[in-house]
Scaffold this motif. Structure first.
Motif: not given
Length: 380
Positions: A43-52
């Motif tokens: 989840l952290v990786t996706m959020v840091f990639a600007d995924v909502q």
């Protein structure tokens, strides 16, 4: 241990209701403590990639369902969490779905707050520059002038203006026109900033050089105060009347085409020829079936998101962009050396590092461009 035993932010991780729900789903799937940690990292990786955050949560909840069904660990099913997250991010980008956060706020309030936040960062860079100048014996004994004090604010304003113009132009014009307009805006901002800073810099100092450090928290404090005093715009949707609903559904073909074109250009991963061809194909397809574009393809934004991206476009543009930045740093470095009477100092070495760094980034994207072109040629 039950799912309720996993509080948000446990073990020093990030907190939030989405994270709590994801951890709960993964713990409930097999009852193994390591599974929520895998999910948290993904989840952290996706959020840091600007995924909502809600999109990331949905993807992980789907992944937890397969873990529950197979009773295998997420590591066995999907591999390392960062690799699975990166693959999911790439799939979302290829799908064209509106699943990513806008990195820059578009409201006036957000832009002003960003200006002062960036000003604080630029002030910190100025302080570092002064410290290095003193360390290497090239610093100026002149105190803090008004020109130096307002320089971070003017530079950050120019950055945000350029970004806003580029963002707005990307929906209206083809990429070459966007680049030309951005260059003109950049030149205008540079001339305006220099016209303000240079006269103020020639005036008598208003404080000692050490007061430059105080500008960092000052700009940051202004940003915090504005954030508290300037209320956020209301995001609560207003109820629509019946005429407004009917008018919203009456999208004529010309309007549909304009909106689809804007959405496709805003994506930034398709060439103008492909965009024009896609719009012609949609128009011909609707005409063949005797239907309006809205009836055949639903909303123009949804149609724009459904088209697959061209993997060559983004790396090609970034290759050229960083190549141009490298040339700009090289030109600035040569001018700096000339102004110093062709005597080298540590600042000139900094220009050299920036040139090499941007050239390296440009070459990295160039390799991606070549690989994408080779794959496209192989598919053809």
């Amino acid at each position: 241990m039950t799912s309720e035993d996993v509080p948000p932010g446990a073990e020093g991780g990030p907190a939030g209701p989405e994270l709590h729900r994801v951890r709960r789903e993964f713990l409930a799937a097999r009852g193994v403590d390591d599974d929520p940690r895998w999910a948290e990292s993904a989840l952290v990786t996706m959020v840091f990639a600007d995924v909502q955050i809600d999109v990331a949560e949905e993807a992980l909840v789907d992944a937890a369902a397969l873990v529950r069904q197979s009773q295998e660990s997420p590591e066995q099913l999907y591999g390392p969490p960062d690799r699975w997250a990166s693959g999911t991010v790439e799939s979302l980008r290829e799908s064209g779905l509106a699943a990513f956060e806008d990195p820059m706020p578009r409201s006036l309030r957000g832009s002003v707050l960003t200006v002062f936040g960036v000003s604080a960062g630029l002030s910190a860079l100025f302080v570092v520059h002064d410290l290095l100048s003193l360390l290497f014996g090239t610093g100026s004994g002149k105190g803090l002038t008004l020109g130096l004090a307002v320089a971070p604010l003017l530079l950050s304003t120019a950055i945000i203006i350029l970004w806003r113009v580029h963002t707005a132009a990307s929906r209206r014009f083809a990429f070459p026109a966007v680049v030309a307009l951005s260059v003109l805006v950049l030149a205008a901002c540079a001339v305006t900033t220099a016209a303000v800073i240079m006269p103020l810099g020639q005036m008598d100092p208003v404080a000692g050089r050490g007061w430059m450090v105080a500008l960092v928290p000052l700009y940051g404090l202004i940003a915090v105060l504005l954030a508290r005093l300037w209320p956020k715009p209301s995001v609560a949707p207003q109820p629509l009347t019946v005429p407004e609903v009917l008018a919203g559904g009456a999208v004529e073909d010309e309007q549909w085409l304009r909106r689809a074109q804007a959405a496709l250009r805003e994506r930034g991963d398709l060439p103008e020829k492909r965009i024009s061809a896609a719009l012609r194909e949609a128009q011909d397809h609707a005409a063949d079936h005797g239907m309006r574009l809205l009836e055949e393809f639903v909303s123009p934004e949804e149609y724009a998101r459904s088209l697959p991206r061209d993997p060559r476009v983004t790396p090609r543009r970034l290759t050229l962009l960083y190549g141009a930045v490298a040339l700009s740093w090289l030109g600035a470095g040569v001018l700096s050396v000339a102004e110093s009477g062709w005597e080298l100092n540590w600042e000139h070495g900094l220009y050299a590092v920036l040139v090499l760094l941007t050239l390296w980034v440009s070459s990295t994207y160039a390799r991606s461009w070549r690989a994408a072109s080779a794959d496209a040629g192989g598919e053809a």
